[in-house]
Design a protein around this motif. Structure first.
Motif, PDB file in Angstrom:
ATOM      1  N   SER A 129       2.985 -14.981  -4.764  1.00 22.06           N
ATOM      2  CA  SER A 129       3.570 -13.835  -4.066  1.00 22.06           C
ATOM      3  C   SER A 129       4.313 -12.945  -5.052  1.00 22.06           C
ATOM      4  CB  SER A 129       4.536 -14.325  -2.981  1.00 22.06           C
ATOM      5  OG  SER A 129       5.137 -13.236  -2.317  1.00 22.06           O
ATOM      6  N   TYR A 130       4.098 -11.653  -4.933  1.00 23.39           N
ATOM      7  CA  TYR A 130       4.769 -10.663  -5.782  1.00 23.39           C
ATOM      8  C   TYR A 130       5.488  -9.687  -4.868  1.00 23.39           C
ATOM      9  CZ  TYR A 130       1.793 -12.529  -9.469  1.00 23.39           C
ATOM     10  OH  TYR A 130       1.182 -13.363 -10.366  1.00 23.39           O
ATOM     11  N   ARG A 131       6.796  -9.552  -5.061  1.00 18.36           N
ATOM     12  CA  ARG A 131       7.609  -8.673  -4.223  1.00 18.36           C
ATOM     13  C   ARG A 131       8.469  -7.788  -5.120  1.00 18.36           C
ATOM     14  NH1 ARG A 131       4.257  -9.994  -1.395  1.00 18.36           N
ATOM     15  NH2 ARG A 131       4.321 -10.969   0.689  1.00 18.36           N
ATOM     16  N   GLU A 132       7.807  -6.813  -5.733  1.00 21.48           N
ATOM     17  CA  GLU A 132       8.504  -5.922  -6.648  1.00 21.48           C
ATOM     18  C   GLU A 132       9.622  -5.155  -5.950  1.00 21.48           C
ATOM     19  OE1 GLU A 132       6.942  -3.383 -10.455  1.00 21.48           O
ATOM     20  OE2 GLU A 132       5.882  -3.111  -8.555  1.00 21.48           O
ATOM     21  N   GLY A 133       9.422  -4.884  -4.659  1.00 18.47           N
ATOM     22  CA  GLY A 133      10.423  -4.158  -3.899  1.00 18.47           C
ATOM     23  C   GLY A 133      11.725  -4.909  -3.712  1.00 18.47           C
ATOM     24  N   ASP A 134      11.728  -6.233  -3.933  1.00 16.29           N
ATOM     25  CA  ASP A 134      12.975  -6.987  -3.846  1.00 16.29           C
ATOM     26  C   ASP A 134      13.925  -6.639  -4.983  1.00 16.29           C
ATOM     27  OD1 ASP A 134      11.978  -8.226  -1.620  1.00 16.29           O
ATOM     28  OD2 ASP A 134      11.551 -10.143  -2.613  1.00 16.29           O
ATOM     29  N   HIS A 135      13.364  -6.202  -6.105  1.00 13.90           N
ATOM     30  CA  HIS A 135      14.168  -5.962  -7.305  1.00 13.90           C
ATOM     31  C   HIS A 135      14.265  -4.489  -7.696  1.00 13.90           C
ATOM     32  CE1 HIS A 135      14.214 -10.281  -7.983  1.00 13.90           C
ATOM     33  NE2 HIS A 135      12.897 -10.292  -7.811  1.00 13.90           N
ATOM     34  N   TYR A 136      13.337  -3.679  -7.192  1.00 16.45           N
ATOM     35  CA  TYR A 136      13.268  -2.283  -7.622  1.00 16.45           C
ATOM     36  C   TYR A 136      13.187  -1.348  -6.415  1.00 16.45           C
ATOM     37  CZ  TYR A 136      11.977  -4.147 -12.229  1.00 16.45           C
ATOM     38  OH  TYR A 136      11.960  -4.813 -13.423  1.00 16.45           O
ATOM     39  N   ALA A 137      13.703  -0.142  -6.607  1.00 13.53           N
ATOM     40  CA  ALA A 137      13.474   0.953  -5.663  1.00 13.53           C
ATOM     41  C   ALA A 137      12.317   1.800  -6.175  1.00 13.53           C
ATOM     42  CB  ALA A 137      14.724   1.808  -5.522  1.00 13.53           C
ATOM     43  N   ALA A 138      11.571   2.399  -5.253  1.00 14.95           N
ATOM     44  CA  ALA A 138      10.432   3.238  -5.643  1.00 14.95           C
ATOM     45  C   ALA A 138      10.897   4.605  -6.102  1.00 14.95           C
ATOM     46  CB  ALA A 138       9.468   3.382  -4.466  1.00 14.95           C
ATOM     47  N   GLY A 139      10.122   5.214  -6.992  1.00 17.42           N
ATOM     48  CA  GLY A 139      10.391   6.584  -7.417  1.00 17.42           C
ATOM     49  C   GLY A 139       9.953   7.584  -6.365  1.00 17.42           C
ATOM     50  N   GLN A 140      10.143   8.876  -6.679  1.00 17.49           N
ATOM     51  CA  GLN A 140       9.857   9.919  -5.707  1.00 17.49           C
ATOM     52  C   GLN A 140       9.044  11.087  -6.262  1.00 17.49           C
ATOM     53  OE1 GLN A 140      13.292  10.934  -3.061  1.00 17.49           O
ATOM     54  NE2 GLN A 140      14.460   9.615  -4.431  1.00 17.49           N
ATOM     55  N   ASP A 141       8.879  11.163  -7.573  1.00 20.09           N
ATOM     56  CA  ASP A 141       8.299  12.361  -8.172  1.00 20.09           C
ATOM     57  C   ASP A 141       7.127  12.034  -9.087  1.00 20.09           C
ATOM     58  OD1 ASP A 141      10.366  14.157  -7.128  1.00 20.09           O
ATOM     59  OD2 ASP A 141      11.693  13.131  -8.548  1.00 20.09           O
ATOM     60  N   ILE A 142       6.167  12.956  -9.161  1.00 25.49           N
ATOM     61  CA  ILE A 142       5.137  12.876 -10.189  1.00 25.49           C
ATOM     62  C   ILE A 142       5.685  13.544 -11.453  1.00 25.49           C
ATOM     63  CG2 ILE A 142       3.316  12.915  -8.446  1.00 25.49           C
ATOM     64  CD1 ILE A 142       2.643  15.765  -9.515  1.00 25.49           C
ATOM     65  N   VAL A 143       5.160  13.119 -12.606  1.00 26.21           N
ATOM     66  CA  VAL A 143       5.679  13.628 -13.881  1.00 26.21           C
ATOM     67  C   VAL A 143       4.519  13.898 -14.832  1.00 26.21           C
ATOM     68  CG1 VAL A 143       7.131  13.145 -15.893  1.00 26.21           C
ATOM     69  CG2 VAL A 143       7.851  12.361 -13.620  1.00 26.21           C
ATOM     70  N   VAL A 144       4.511  15.091 -15.393  1.00 26.73           N
ATOM     71  CA  VAL A 144       3.582  15.471 -16.448  1.00 26.73           C
ATOM     72  C   VAL A 144       4.408  16.087 -17.573  1.00 26.73           C
ATOM     73  CG1 VAL A 144       1.592  16.889 -17.070  1.00 26.73           C
ATOM     74  CG2 VAL A 144       1.724  15.884 -14.797  1.00 26.73           C
ATOM     75  N   VAL A 145       4.092  15.742 -18.830  1.00 29.20           N
ATOM     76  CA  VAL A 145       4.905  16.181 -19.959  1.00 29.20           C
ATOM     77  C   VAL A 145       3.994  16.612 -21.099  1.00 29.20           C
ATOM     78  CG1 VAL A 145       5.097  13.794 -20.806  1.00 29.20           C
ATOM     79  CG2 VAL A 145       6.769  15.510 -21.546  1.00 29.20           C
TER      80      VAL A 145
END
Length: 281
Positions: A129-145
């Motif tokens: 089982s992998y629950r990345e959401g238990d430890h991290y919040a999701a981002g909100q934006d796309i990024v190009v540089v």
């Protein structure tokens, strides 16, 4: 326009991983790379307290951000720093994001991408089982540089399963897309090659897929097979498992000709949004 992707087998010892990463960055620089992509979780994989790591970095007491700046300057590289746990810039005590930073060869941070899609899934492997959401919040934006090798879109690992993100990056002008990853051995064997090639074909971008590849703490096993994919979907270079540095070059004329001969952005019939759905964070 030479770039490189690095494959690692990171453990949960931050300092040891930084030593390994620097050695591999040196190899990439010696091969003429101007920009290098490190894998997801290159700092530590399987660490029991990513929030503590992120908070230390946000408060200026951690080693990673300083190491990134000094390494980029010392080696004359632009570094796409896989992911590190890092809270929002203005909230040092908040839940961390799986953060991908771009550091210029002057040691300056020029972009930050917080992973949009968190891996909350069950896999038929030793971890189960992998629950990345238990430890991290999701981002909100796309990024190009803008970088020395072209206009670079940023994604991370599980993002590969969401083609609308890659379409949005192409619409935002991406010519290359980084995909630092840590695919499990099982999901990687089934889907890794298909996904990275499909994302290149759909966007007519180079995909710089830097992966973890081996055995990690607490029985986790990653697929590896880091690769550089060209805009036609061809594998230019690929590794297997273990540490690796693979180097490629961007052919701007060939890419422009392909986009001219097959103008898929003009042919698209379906609209899409470039922003995550409400509540994604």
């Amino acid at each position: 326009m030479t770039f490189a992707v690095i494959q690692m087998v990171s453990q949960d010892d931050v300092q040891a991983n930084l030593v390994t990463a620097y050695r591999l960055l040196e190899q990439a620089a010696s091969k003429g790379a101007k920009l290098v992509v490190l894998p997801e979780n290159f700092v530590a994989i399987g660490h029991v307290n990513p929030a503590a790591l992120g908070q230390a970095e946000a408060l200026g007491t951690g080693p990673v951000l300083l190491w990134l700046s000094r390494s980029a300057q010392a080696l004359g590289l632009w570094i796409v720093a896989g992911t590190i746990p890092l809270p929002p810039d203005d909230q040092p005590h908040a839940k961390p994001r799986a953060c991908c930073l771009v550091i210029s060869d002057k040691g300056e941070r020029v972009a930050r991408y917080d992973k949009l899609h968190l891996f909350n899934a069950d896999v038929d492997d030793r971890q189960g089982s992998y629950r990345e959401g238990d430890h991290y919040a999701a981002g909100q934006d796309i990024v190009v540089v803008d970088t020395p090798v072209g206009r670079l879109g940023l994604t991370v690992c599980y993002d590969l399963r969401f083609p609308e993100l890659y379409t949005a990056l192409r619409e935002a002008g991406a010519e290359l897309i980084a995909a630092p990853s840590a695919f499990t051995a099982i999901t990687g064997e089934a889907h890794w090659d298909i996904l990275i090639r499909a994302r290149a074909i759909e966007t007519q971008c180079y995909i710089l897929a830097a992966a973890q590849g081996g055995l990690h703490p607490r029985g986790r096993e990653t697929w590896g097979h880091s690769a550089i994919i060209d805009p036609w979907g061809r594998i230019l270079e690929e590794s297997s498992t273990g540490e690796a540095v693979i180097v490629g070059q961007r052919d701007t004329v060939q890419q422009q000709e392909l986009r001219k001969r097959m103008p898929i952005t003009q042919h698209r019939r379906f609209g899409f949004t470039t922003l995550p759905l409400p509540g994604a964070s």
